[in-house]
Design an enzyme around this catalytic site. Structure first.
Site, PDB file in Angstrom:
ATOM      1  N   GLU A   1      90.079  39.141  99.960  1.00  0.00           N
ATOM      2  CA  GLU A   1      89.457  37.792  99.611  1.00  0.00           C
ATOM      3  C   GLU A   1      88.336  37.674 100.419  1.00  0.00           C
ATOM      4  O   GLU A   1      88.662  37.313 101.704  1.00  0.00           O
ATOM      5  CB  GLU A   1      90.547  36.786  99.767  1.00  0.00           C
ATOM      6  CG  GLU A   1      90.068  35.861  99.419  1.00  0.00           C
ATOM      7  CD  GLU A   1      91.042  34.332  99.487  1.00  0.00           C
ATOM      8  OE1 GLU A   1      91.010  33.264  99.029  1.00  0.00           O
ATOM      9  OE2 GLU A   1      91.648  34.126 100.719  1.00  0.00           O
TER      10      GLU A   1
ATOM     11  N   ASP B   1     101.015  40.171  99.108  1.00  0.00           N
ATOM     12  CA  ASP B   1      99.666  39.274  99.940  1.00  0.00           C
ATOM     13  C   ASP B   1      99.859  39.677 101.440  1.00  0.00           C
ATOM     14  O   ASP B   1     100.991  39.545 102.064  1.00  0.00           O
ATOM     15  CB  ASP B   1      99.927  37.692  99.719  1.00  0.00           C
ATOM     16  CG  ASP B   1      98.697  37.287  99.006  1.00  0.00           C
ATOM     17  OD1 ASP B   1      97.607  37.463  99.457  1.00  0.00           O
ATOM     18  OD2 ASP B   1      98.811  36.637  97.859  1.00  0.00           O
TER      19      ASP B   1
END
Length: 556
Positions: free
Chosen positions: A257, A98
């Site tokens: 995202e 991430d």
């Protein structure tokens, strides 16, 4: 066929805090992940996405980072990460991590220096503003509730936080900030990670001038997405990000995202002119919607997912998912976690997994993990849930109603410990887990399902094998069938050698499937989720049982 590795891969998302504890402290860790790699390899996983494991005070479960280049003690050490990366690569899998470039923790050295003085060299690394009429600089609401501005009495100014007040937003307008982030990203790429899932990427550009939002209802603060989500000018930042970091590594995979990005805008994000390989879009999940709605609108779901399938058919690539760490469990929301638990878990799986794109499985999804339905606010850890409850207390709302909403919709439902076996604490830890284990772990767990050929886990294994056996599921065209049927989600995949039909009943009543795409015979039935196989007679129409799924393949 283009042969790009991530187009042919299956991904698995790990929330490390809840995956596997190795040292008995009740918190999942990197050695715990390492100990479960053979399980993932056996499942058919090609790459792992691991949620943040960086140094963090854990105000937002690791998405508040205090050091981008170190590991949080409870997760292990950098040497543990190195061993995990080697273990993943030794098994022929890849590891993506991430990346959180929109904000840091308020304990990050950059922010500590920034807030120390209005004349600090790093003051402009974050977004500081004076009060307006003795109050917040504007009426923007944080995504997590309350004002998006937090007052700092040391320098008598407010800083912007789109998320938690302990997650100050970085000022992407400052080139020094961007260069510091690029240096960090390249450090990880040099270490050997295989790519990134990029968090909250559509929020890095803010509306110039930070104007107030219209407030016809007289709210204290107004939802502010339209002021910091996918703003004009964001692609200048994204172009530079790619050019100076992962664009230099041809094999690196990136998935952004991209909350708020429409299919009409998607080609600026992915595809020939895109800045990354694929995006997570949330039209079908309503990512931040906490309203309680227990019914699945199948027709609308088909419209949204098919629009993305067709929109990226010739340019771009879809990231396929129905669960992640930010939503409640899908079998408890879109499915039926009581009467039709197995059937709905597997039907929903076939529905999304065999579309065109790269499918992601979230930990526990492959065994049909359900919501925990916590009834006490003390059992919740999520900052958004706690804020929602606190706001209800302050405004005099019915807190029981809030608890009921959270029990069904809180993202903590997807963060309960992984259910490995029927032993104490589901085999997740030998200590006291950081969050309660779902009480149904004695029935729903990996060990039990490995022994049961008719389990959710073994259905996933068969489905993964099917996808990898037939390239039609990777590169074939997609066409929706029976678009107006309120129960069935069915579609056709086709390439030069095969036609495949995926049919899933997503409701607890029978439904009639009818199509002349092919004659549906027993020998063409390659995947099904009911215990009794379909009858052998040839047909172009038949009745599907509640939550029944079938996949047929015909040679051309």
């Amino acid at each position: 066929m283009s042969g790009i590795w991530w187009k042919e891969a299956v991904g698995y998302q790990i929330y490390p805090k809840s995956f596997q504890d190795s040292n008995g402290d009740g918190i999942g860790d990197l050695p715990g992940v390492l100990s479960r790699l053979d399980y993932l390899k056996n499942l058919g996983i090609d790459f792992i996405w691991i949620c943040p494991m960086y140094k963090s005070p854990l105000d937002d479960n690791g998405y508040d980072i205090s050091d981008y280049q170190d590991i949080l003690d409870v997760f292990g050490t950098m040497e543990d990460f190195n061993q995990l990366l080697k273990g993943v690569h030794d098994r022929g899998m890849k590891l993506i991590i991430d990346l959180v470039p929109n904000h840091t923790s308020d304990e990050h050295p950059w922010f500590i220096e920034s807030r120390s003085s209005t004349t600090s060299p790093k003051r402009d690394w974050y977004i500081w503003r004076d009060a307006k009429n003795g109050k917040e600089p504007n009426n923007w609401e944080s995504i997590f509730g309350g004002s998006a501005w937090e007052y700092d009495d040391l320098t008598d100014q407010y800083f912007l936080h789109v998320f938690s007040k302990r997650q100050p937003d970085l000022n992407w307008e400052n080139p020094d900030v961007r260069e510091a982030l690029y240096d960090m990203i390249n450090w990880w790429l040099e270490k050997g990670v295989d790519g990134f899932r990029i968090d909250a990427l559509s929020h890095i550009k803010k509306r110039p001038g930070f104007p107030d939002l219209p407030n016809p209802d007289g709210k204290k603060f107004v939802p502010s997405f339209k002021m910091h989500m996918n703003q004009d000018g964001i692609h200048d930042f994204l172009d530079e990000l790619k050019r100076k970091t992962y664009g230099r590594y041809p094999e690196a995979m990136t998935v952004g995202e991209a909350n708020g990005v429409s299919i009409e805008q998607a080609h600026n994000w992915v595809g020939e002119n895109g800045k990354m390989d694929m995006v997570f879009q949330f039209e079908h999940l309503d990512l931040w919607d906490y309203e309680l709605d227990e019914t699945l609108d199948v027709i609308n779901l088909k419209k949204i997912l098919s629009r993305w399938q067709k929109g990226l058919e010739h340019d771009g690539w879809n990231a396929l998912f129905i669960e992640n760490h930010d939503k409640a469990r899908v079998v408890s929301t879109w499915g039926d976690d009581t009467t039709y638990w197995y059937e709905s878990a597997t039907s929903l799986a076939a529905m999304y997994f065999l579309m065109k794109g790269t499918p992601y499985i979230y930990q526990g999804q492959e065994i049909g993990m359900t919501n925990s339905y916590f009834r006490n606010i003390e059992d919740y850890d999520d900052v958004a849930a706690k804020n929602m409850y606190q706001n209800a207390l302050e405004t005099g709302e019915d807190t029981e109603k809030i608890i009921d909403t959270l029990a069904h919709t809180s993202r903590d439902n997807s963060r309960t410990p992984m259910q490995w076996n029927g032993e104490a604490q589901a085999g997740f830890t030998k200590g006291e887990p950081w969050m309660k284990v779902n009480p149904n772990y004695t029935k729903i767990n990996v060990a039990a399902q490995q022994e049961d050929p008719h389990s959710v886990l073994n259905f996933y294994k068969e489905m993964i094998h099917l996808k990898k056996t037939y390239p039609v599921f990777t590169y074939g065209s997609y066409d929706l069938l029976m678009p107006e049927d309120p129960n069935l989600f069915a579609y056709q995949r086709e390439d030069k050698t095969h036609i495949a039909v995926v049919m899933t009943n997503l409701k607890p009543e029978t439904a009639t499937f009818e199509s002349e795409v092919m004659t549906f015979t027993r020998d063409r039935l390659k995947l099904f989720n009911l215990k009794k196989p379909a009858p052998s007679e040839e047909s172009t129409f038949f009745t599907l049982q509640p939550y029944e799924a079938r996949v047929y393949i015909q040679n051309k």
